[in-house]
Design a protein around this motif. Structure first.
Motif, PDB file in Angstrom:
ATOM      1  N   PHE A  25       6.874  -0.521  -2.301  1.00 42.47           N
ATOM      2  CA  PHE A  25       6.806  -0.538  -1.003  1.00 42.47           C
ATOM      3  C   PHE A  25       8.357  -0.850  -0.381  1.00 42.47           C
ATOM      4  CE2 PHE A  25       6.263  -2.880   3.120  1.00 42.47           C
ATOM      5  CZ  PHE A  25       5.583  -2.020   3.877  1.00 42.47           C
ATOM      6  N   ASN A  28      10.744   1.985  -0.577  1.00 38.35           N
ATOM      7  CA  ASN A  28      10.198   3.241   0.199  1.00 38.35           C
ATOM      8  C   ASN A  28       9.888   4.421  -0.863  1.00 38.35           C
ATOM      9  OD1 ASN A  28      10.421   2.143   2.663  1.00 38.35           O
ATOM     10  ND2 ASN A  28      12.776   2.187   2.398  1.00 38.35           N
ATOM     11  N   ILE A  77      -1.521  -0.869  -1.227  1.00 38.45           N
ATOM     12  CA  ILE A  77      -1.148  -0.077  -0.163  1.00 38.45           C
ATOM     13  C   ILE A  77      -1.802   0.032   1.025  1.00 38.45           C
ATOM     14  CG2 ILE A  77      -1.184   2.657   0.053  1.00 38.45           C
ATOM     15  CD1 ILE A  77      -0.377   2.910  -2.754  1.00 38.45           C
ATOM     16  N   LEU A  78      -3.208  -0.357   0.861  1.00 36.50           N
ATOM     17  CA  LEU A  78      -4.131  -0.191   2.249  1.00 36.50           C
ATOM     18  C   LEU A  78      -3.508  -1.328   2.974  1.00 36.50           C
ATOM     19  CD1 LEU A  78      -7.444   0.865   0.897  1.00 36.50           C
ATOM     20  CD2 LEU A  78      -5.869   2.062   2.317  1.00 36.50           C
ATOM     21  N   TRP A  79      -3.470  -2.573   2.213  1.00 40.13           N
ATOM     22  CA  TRP A  79      -2.948  -3.773   2.863  1.00 40.13           C
ATOM     23  C   TRP A  79      -1.764  -3.769   3.791  1.00 40.13           C
ATOM     24  CZ3 TRP A  79       0.643  -7.608   1.446  1.00 40.13           C
ATOM     25  CH2 TRP A  79       0.574  -8.833   2.171  1.00 40.13           C
ATOM     26  N   ARG A  81      -0.260  -1.258   4.674  1.00 36.67           N
ATOM     27  CA  ARG A  81      -0.115  -0.053   5.758  1.00 36.67           C
ATOM     28  C   ARG A  81      -0.387  -1.037   7.093  1.00 36.67           C
ATOM     29  NH1 ARG A  81      -0.527   5.307   4.807  1.00 36.67           N
ATOM     30  NH2 ARG A  81      -1.587   5.672   6.971  1.00 36.67           N
ATOM     31  N   LEU A  82      -0.843  -2.003   7.163  1.00 39.48           N
ATOM     32  CA  LEU A  82      -0.882  -2.830   8.247  1.00 39.48           C
ATOM     33  C   LEU A  82       0.193  -3.773   8.646  1.00 39.48           C
ATOM     34  CD1 LEU A  82      -4.637  -4.317   7.543  1.00 39.48           C
ATOM     35  CD2 LEU A  82      -3.943  -2.274   8.916  1.00 39.48           C
ATOM     36  N   ASP A  84       4.838  -3.872   8.571  1.00 36.99           N
ATOM     37  CA  ASP A  84       6.006  -3.259   8.613  1.00 36.99           C
ATOM     38  C   ASP A  84       6.785  -3.474   7.541  1.00 36.99           C
ATOM     39  OD1 ASP A  84       4.781  -1.415  10.642  1.00 36.99           O
ATOM     40  OD2 ASP A  84       5.595  -2.859  12.052  1.00 36.99           O
TER      41      ASP A  84
END
Length: 206
Positions: A25, A28, A77-79, A81-82, A84
């Motif tokens: 993450f 990127n 990944i889902l976490w 996405r909340l 930045d």
């Protein structure tokens, strides 16, 4: 007890998969890069351990480890996405938990295969460190194990504690060895503990 060790091993795989996902993450990477980095981090050290010990590679004979990696990666990944941004210290802490799990599990697997105590300590260290080294190299970072803060040393100490206690009580050895590794690694992160051997001299020294 074997069932406990099995699920404890899955927990270590999940934590290291999370660590790999966090770094992906920060770099990127795309979805494929996330899966690669999570997988290498989670099973790299254990794969090398099993090859050295001439044992069946654990994840090749039990595909549920792959599912554990995928669930941990996509859950992270889902976490993310909340959010930045992910702080570097979050990655270090996740890595510390993974190191503590894999140190004792690597030593336990070698001990279970009747290898000498010193080999068990080495295997615990390899299991804990090698996946993270591969992760950092692929991400073009300096491997954490090569930085000044205590890293491999914490694994050696934790694996040694496990090997010393294992003949008396396997569960206590697992928990104490893992906790010692975790506390030493977190302390090294917090207070920059290191074993300095070489230091730069002043301009006037040779």
């Amino acid at each position: 007890m074997e069932t406990f060790f099995y699920w404890f091993d899955h927990l270590g795989v999940a934590v290291f998969a999370i660590s790999g996902t966090l770094l992906a993450f920060r770099k990127n990477m795309d979805g494929f890069g996330v899966v690669v980095l999570a997988s290498v981090t989670a099973i790299g050290g254990g794969t090398v351990r099993d090859l050295i010990l001439d044992l069946p590679v654990f994840w090749a004979h039990d595909p549920t480890y792959i599912y554990t990696i995928l669930v941990a990666a996509f859950g992270t990944i889902l976490w993310l996405r909340l959010r930045d941004y992910i702080h570097q210290k979050t990655l270090l802490i996740a890595d510390a938990f993974g190191v503590s799990f894999f140190t004792v599990m690597g030593a336990q697997k070698a001990l279970e295969a009747d290898y000498p105590a010193v080999v068990c300590v080495v295997m615990g260290t390899i299991t804990a460190c090698f996946g993270g080294m591969l992760r950092d190299v692929l991400a073009r970072d300096i491997p954490m194990v090569l930085k000044s803060e205590l890293y491999a040393t914490t694994c050696i100490v934790g694996a040694s504690v496990y090997v010393l206690l294992a003949p008396y009580t396997a569960l206590t050895a697992l928990l104490v060895g893992g906790l010692v590794t975790l506390l030493l690694r977190l302390g090294a992160i917090r207070w920059q503990w290191s074993l300095t051997v070489f230091q730069e001299h002043g301009d006037g020294h040779r």
